[in-house]
Design a protein around this motif. Structure first.
Motif, PDB file in Angstrom:
ATOM      1  N   MET A   1       9.233   4.840  14.222  1.00 17.15           N
ATOM      2  CA  MET A   1       7.911   4.529  14.734  1.00 17.15           C
ATOM      3  C   MET A   1       7.570   3.055  14.518  1.00 17.15           C
ATOM      4  O   MET A   1       6.978   2.417  15.373  1.00 17.15           O
ATOM      5  CB  MET A   1       6.877   5.431  14.070  1.00 17.15           C
ATOM      6  N   ALA A   2       7.960   2.518  13.362  1.00 22.89           N
ATOM      7  CA  ALA A   2       7.689   1.106  13.084  1.00 22.89           C
ATOM      8  C   ALA A   2       8.420   0.205  14.070  1.00 22.89           C
ATOM      9  O   ALA A   2       7.856  -0.756  14.582  1.00 22.89           O
ATOM     10  CB  ALA A   2       8.078   0.761  11.655  1.00 22.89           C
ATOM     11  N   LYS A   3       9.661   0.536  14.349  1.00 23.42           N
ATOM     12  CA  LYS A   3      10.437  -0.271  15.282  1.00 23.42           C
ATOM     13  C   LYS A   3       9.881  -0.161  16.699  1.00 23.42           C
ATOM     14  O   LYS A   3       9.758  -1.163  17.411  1.00 23.42           O
ATOM     15  CB  LYS A   3      11.899   0.165  15.252  1.00 23.42           C
ATOM     16  N   GLU A   4       9.528   1.035  17.127  1.00 19.43           N
ATOM     17  CA  GLU A   4       8.987   1.258  18.464  1.00 19.43           C
ATOM     18  C   GLU A   4       7.695   0.478  18.706  1.00 19.43           C
ATOM     19  O   GLU A   4       7.407   0.082  19.833  1.00 19.43           O
ATOM     20  CB  GLU A   4       8.699   2.747  18.680  1.00 19.43           C
ATOM     21  N   ILE A  10       4.801  -3.898   6.489  1.00 22.23           N
ATOM     22  CA  ILE A  10       4.207  -2.640   6.068  1.00 22.23           C
ATOM     23  C   ILE A  10       3.549  -2.878   4.726  1.00 22.23           C
ATOM     24  O   ILE A  10       4.184  -3.361   3.784  1.00 22.23           O
ATOM     25  CB  ILE A  10       5.260  -1.523   5.974  1.00 22.23           C
ATOM     26  N   ARG A  11       2.259  -2.577   4.662  1.00 22.30           N
ATOM     27  CA  ARG A  11       1.496  -2.694   3.417  1.00 22.30           C
ATOM     28  C   ARG A  11       1.682  -1.404   2.636  1.00 22.30           C
ATOM     29  O   ARG A  11       1.458  -0.321   3.166  1.00 22.30           O
ATOM     30  CB  ARG A  11       0.007  -2.899   3.695  1.00 22.30           C
ATOM     31  N   LEU A  12       2.135  -1.508   1.406  1.00 21.49           N
ATOM     32  CA  LEU A  12       2.292  -0.351   0.532  1.00 21.49           C
ATOM     33  C   LEU A  12       1.029  -0.246  -0.310  1.00 21.49           C
ATOM     34  O   LEU A  12       0.748  -1.124  -1.122  1.00 21.49           O
ATOM     35  CB  LEU A  12       3.541  -0.501  -0.331  1.00 21.49           C
ATOM     36  N   TRP A  13       0.267   0.807  -0.079  1.00 20.02           N
ATOM     37  CA  TRP A  13      -1.040   0.991  -0.722  1.00 20.02           C
ATOM     38  C   TRP A  13      -0.958   2.003  -1.859  1.00 20.02           C
ATOM     39  O   TRP A  13      -0.251   3.002  -1.776  1.00 20.02           O
ATOM     40  CB  TRP A  13      -2.056   1.498   0.294  1.00 20.02           C
ATOM     41  N   PHE A  14      -1.741   1.731  -2.910  1.00 22.73           N
ATOM     42  CA  PHE A  14      -1.928   2.654  -4.029  1.00 22.73           C
ATOM     43  C   PHE A  14      -3.228   2.272  -4.704  1.00 22.73           C
ATOM     44  O   PHE A  14      -3.817   1.237  -4.377  1.00 22.73           O
ATOM     45  CB  PHE A  14      -0.742   2.602  -5.009  1.00 22.73           C
ATOM     46  N   THR A  15      -3.724   3.103  -5.597  1.00 26.78           N
ATOM     47  CA  THR A  15      -4.956   2.771  -6.304  1.00 26.78           C
ATOM     48  C   THR A  15      -4.692   2.659  -7.794  1.00 26.78           C
ATOM     49  O   THR A  15      -3.780   3.298  -8.328  1.00 26.78           O
ATOM     50  CB  THR A  15      -6.059   3.822  -6.068  1.00 26.78           C
ATOM     51  N   ASP A  16      -5.524   1.848  -8.457  1.00 19.19           N
ATOM     52  CA  ASP A  16      -5.444   1.776  -9.911  1.00 19.19           C
ATOM     53  C   ASP A  16      -6.196   2.978 -10.485  1.00 19.19           C
ATOM     54  O   ASP A  16      -6.692   3.833  -9.737  1.00 19.19           O
ATOM     55  CB  ASP A  16      -5.956   0.433 -10.441  1.00 19.19           C
ATOM     56  N   ILE A  17      -6.295   3.063 -11.806  1.00 15.49           N
ATOM     57  CA  ILE A  17      -6.916   4.245 -12.412  1.00 15.49           C
ATOM     58  C   ILE A  17      -8.414   4.329 -12.144  1.00 15.49           C
ATOM     59  O   ILE A  17      -9.007   5.387 -12.318  1.00 15.49           O
ATOM     60  CB  ILE A  17      -6.626   4.334 -13.926  1.00 15.49           C
ATOM     61  N   ALA A  78       2.827  -6.090  14.785  1.00 18.28           N
ATOM     62  CA  ALA A  78       1.800  -5.241  14.185  1.00 18.28           C
ATOM     63  C   ALA A  78       2.040  -5.093  12.681  1.00 18.28           C
ATOM     64  O   ALA A  78       3.122  -5.379  12.167  1.00 18.28           O
ATOM     65  CB  ALA A  78       1.804  -3.874  14.854  1.00 18.28           C
ATOM     66  N   VAL A  79       1.006  -4.627  11.990  1.00 18.20           N
ATOM     67  CA  VAL A  79       1.085  -4.338  10.561  1.00 18.20           C
ATOM     68  C   VAL A  79       0.709  -2.872  10.371  1.00 18.20           C
ATOM     69  O   VAL A  79      -0.231  -2.375  10.989  1.00 18.20           O
ATOM     70  CB  VAL A  79       0.135  -5.246   9.749  1.00 18.20           C
ATOM     71  N   ALA A  80       1.466  -2.193   9.524  1.00 22.02           N
ATOM     72  CA  ALA A  80       1.199  -0.792   9.230  1.00 22.02           C
ATOM     73  C   ALA A  80       0.957  -0.633   7.739  1.00 22.02           C
ATOM     74  O   ALA A  80       1.127  -1.579   6.965  1.00 22.02           O
ATOM     75  CB  ALA A  80       2.371   0.074   9.679  1.00 22.02           C
ATOM     76  N   ARG A  81       0.573   0.579   7.359  1.00 20.98           N
ATOM     77  CA  ARG A  81       0.408   0.869   5.936  1.00 20.98           C
ATOM     78  C   ARG A  81       0.989   2.228   5.620  1.00 20.98           C
ATOM     79  O   ARG A  81       1.132   3.096   6.473  1.00 20.98           O
ATOM     80  CB  ARG A  81      -1.044   0.806   5.518  1.00 20.98           C
ATOM     81  N   MET A  82       1.357   2.380   4.349  1.00 20.56           N
ATOM     82  CA  MET A  82       1.808   3.658   3.815  1.00 20.56           C
ATOM     83  C   MET A  82       1.268   3.769   2.398  1.00 20.56           C
ATOM     84  O   MET A  82       1.308   2.793   1.641  1.00 20.56           O
ATOM     85  CB  MET A  82       3.335   3.743   3.778  1.00 20.56           C
TER      86      MET A  82
END
Length: 101
Positions: A1-4, A10-17, A78-82
């Motif tokens: 999907m990213a290539k298409e 790709i932004r790798l998202w997470f949260t702190d405590i 484009a920019v994506a996130r996960m």
């Protein structure tokens, strides 16, 4: 999907405590190396994650959360996130990751 969709980063998202969103970016080519892809980061720089002497942490992207971000041109670079699960260097779940509970 990213290539298409000509996703460049790709932004790798997470949260702190405390639930504050944190992220870092990787190029598209690094995500395509299998579902077990993991990227390391310095956990001591994230509020409540780790002390400086045990700072290595691992972000494991969740492919089900892949989404193209709408604030960049969709037709070119484009920019994506996960969202990511946060693990200890040995692969064990990190107790401070809200996605683990």
């Amino acid at each position: 999907m990213a290539k298409e969709n000509d996703v460049r980063f790709i932004r790798l998202w997470f949260t702190d405590i405390l639930g504050v969103l944190k992220s870092f970016a990787i190029i598209r080519g690094r995500i395509g190396r299998g579902a077990g892809r993991r990227d390391g980061f310095d956990g001591s720089s994230i509020e409540g994650f780790a002390r400086i002497d045990e700072s290595d942490m691992v972000a494991k992207p969740d492919p089900d959360t892949f989404q193209i971000l709408p604030w960049r041109p969709l037709e070119h670079n484009a920019v994506a996130r996960m969202f990511c699960d946060i693990l200890k260097p040995g692969g064990e779940p990190f107790e401070g990751d809200p996605r683990m509970y």
